[in-house]
Design a protein around this motif. Structure first.
Motif, mmCIF file in Angstrom:
data_model
loop_
_atom_site.group_PDB
_atom_site.id
_atom_site.type_symbol
_atom_site.label_atom_id
_atom_site.label_comp_id
_atom_site.label_asym_id
_atom_site.label_seq_id
_atom_site.Cartn_x
_atom_site.Cartn_y
_atom_site.Cartn_z
ATOM 1 N N LYS A 30 4.317 32.992 -18.392
ATOM 2 C CA LYS A 30 3.545 33.948 -19.318
ATOM 3 C C LYS A 30 3.146 35.178 -18.735
ATOM 4 O O LYS A 30 3.351 36.219 -18.809
ATOM 5 C CB LYS A 30 2.639 33.287 -20.416
ATOM 6 N N GLU A 31 2.471 34.723 -17.707
ATOM 7 C CA GLU A 31 1.889 35.944 -16.906
ATOM 8 C C GLU A 31 1.080 35.284 -15.757
ATOM 9 O O GLU A 31 1.000 34.115 -15.482
ATOM 10 C CB GLU A 31 0.582 36.491 -17.739
ATOM 11 N N ILE A 32 0.673 36.220 -14.923
ATOM 12 C CA ILE A 32 0.003 35.766 -13.571
ATOM 13 C C ILE A 32 -1.267 36.694 -13.498
ATOM 14 O O ILE A 32 -1.308 37.726 -13.859
ATOM 15 C CB ILE A 32 0.833 36.199 -12.434
ATOM 16 N N ILE A 33 -2.546 35.858 -13.407
ATOM 17 C CA ILE A 33 -3.766 36.661 -13.610
ATOM 18 C C ILE A 33 -4.557 36.299 -12.354
ATOM 19 O O ILE A 33 -4.161 35.187 -11.318
ATOM 20 C CB ILE A 33 -4.595 36.101 -14.489
ATOM 21 N N GLU A 34 -5.255 37.206 -12.136
ATOM 22 C CA GLU A 34 -6.258 37.076 -10.641
ATOM 23 C C GLU A 34 -6.990 35.892 -10.916
ATOM 24 O O GLU A 34 -7.614 35.359 -11.886
ATOM 25 C CB GLU A 34 -7.060 38.253 -10.537
ATOM 26 N N TYR A 35 -7.296 35.180 -9.792
ATOM 27 C CA TYR A 35 -8.250 33.797 -9.943
ATOM 28 C C TYR A 35 -9.568 34.353 -10.032
ATOM 29 O O TYR A 35 -10.197 35.204 -9.297
ATOM 30 C CB TYR A 35 -8.047 33.079 -8.563
ATOM 31 N N ILE A 68 0.128 31.417 -15.489
ATOM 32 C CA ILE A 68 -0.033 30.923 -16.824
ATOM 33 C C ILE A 68 1.447 30.479 -17.242
ATOM 34 O O ILE A 68 2.393 31.247 -17.246
ATOM 35 C CB ILE A 68 -0.630 31.762 -17.894
ATOM 36 N N VAL A 69 1.592 29.309 -17.431
ATOM 37 C CA VAL A 69 2.793 28.896 -17.979
ATOM 38 C C VAL A 69 2.794 28.041 -19.412
ATOM 39 O O VAL A 69 1.723 27.754 -19.793
ATOM 40 C CB VAL A 69 3.428 27.788 -16.992
ATOM 41 N N GLU A 70 3.842 28.080 -20.025
ATOM 42 C CA GLU A 70 4.157 27.187 -21.285
ATOM 43 C C GLU A 70 4.561 25.964 -21.023
ATOM 44 O O GLU A 70 5.709 25.768 -20.465
ATOM 45 C CB GLU A 70 4.704 28.039 -22.270
ATOM 46 N N ALA A 71 3.958 24.899 -21.246
ATOM 47 C CA ALA A 71 4.375 23.572 -21.392
ATOM 48 C C ALA A 71 4.704 22.961 -22.675
ATOM 49 O O ALA A 71 3.855 23.133 -23.611
ATOM 50 C CB ALA A 71 3.630 22.713 -20.463
ATOM 51 N N GLU A 72 5.489 22.089 -22.976
ATOM 52 C CA GLU A 72 5.913 21.575 -24.089
ATOM 53 C C GLU A 72 5.130 20.101 -24.333
ATOM 54 O O GLU A 72 5.193 19.506 -23.349
ATOM 55 C CB GLU A 72 7.265 21.450 -24.437
#
Length: 177
Positions: free
Chosen positions: A38-43, A91-95
């Motif tokens: 979904k996206e990559i964010i700063e830690y 951030i990933v989407e998991a089913e």
């Protein structure tokens, strides 16, 4: 007499190759299919939750939603990730069942997005891998090097992580919910 000729004006549409996000965890390069990202964010902004399993580093507030953050290194049976300048949360989407859930995964650094043709992905090794075999979808060949293509449905299996947390609480009764 009529001759039939194939039309040279019909062109096949180009087939899009699957794209993968590559990232580093513990010195190894891994890849996940981009459709799950979904996206990559700063830690940062991580809130630790008491009495959680080691691989669950905490939660973040992502635009009002509580998102659990998994330490991939710990999930892979390694030491806790040391946070550095390039560390980030993917951030990933998991089913899970019929629903999709957002999960964050801590990585040492994000490398690049690349295309891998199916013929560039070898089956997972039968031995010698430092990961559980079901975590590995295959080994991507890129310019003479290998990238470990992860099977997201196994690496971030919500059912399995819940079982692990439950087992950890049975082993260590001080981990009350």
């Amino acid at each position: 007499m009529m001759s039939l000729r194939r039309s040279s004006t019909v062109q096949a549409e180009p087939v899009e190759q699957p794209q993968y996000l590559t990232f580093r965890v513990g010195g190894e390069i891994y890849a996940l299919e981009i459709i799950h990202i979904k996206e990559i964010i700063e830690y940062g902004g991580l809130t630790e939750v008491p009495m959680m399993p080691r691989f669950l580093r905490g939660v973040i507030n992502l635009r009002g939603a509580v998102v659990p953050v998994i330490d991939l290194a710990v999930r892979f049976g390694r030491a806790t990730t040391e946070i550095g300048k390039r560390s980030c949360i993917v951030i990933v989407e998991a089913e899970y069942g019929d629903d999709w859930h957002d999960l964050g995964v801590i990585v040492d650094s994000v490398e690049e997005v690349l295309e891998l043709r199916p013929e560039d992905i070898e089956p997972p090794p039968a031995f010698g891998a430092q990961l559980r075999s079901e975590f590995i979808r295959g080994m991507g060949k890129i310019e003479g090097r290998f990238v470990i293509v992860l099977a997201l449905e196994h690496v971030l299996s919500i059912d399995e992580m819940a079982e692990l947390a439950s087992a950890q609480k049975q082993i260590d009764p001080d981990l009350e919910s």
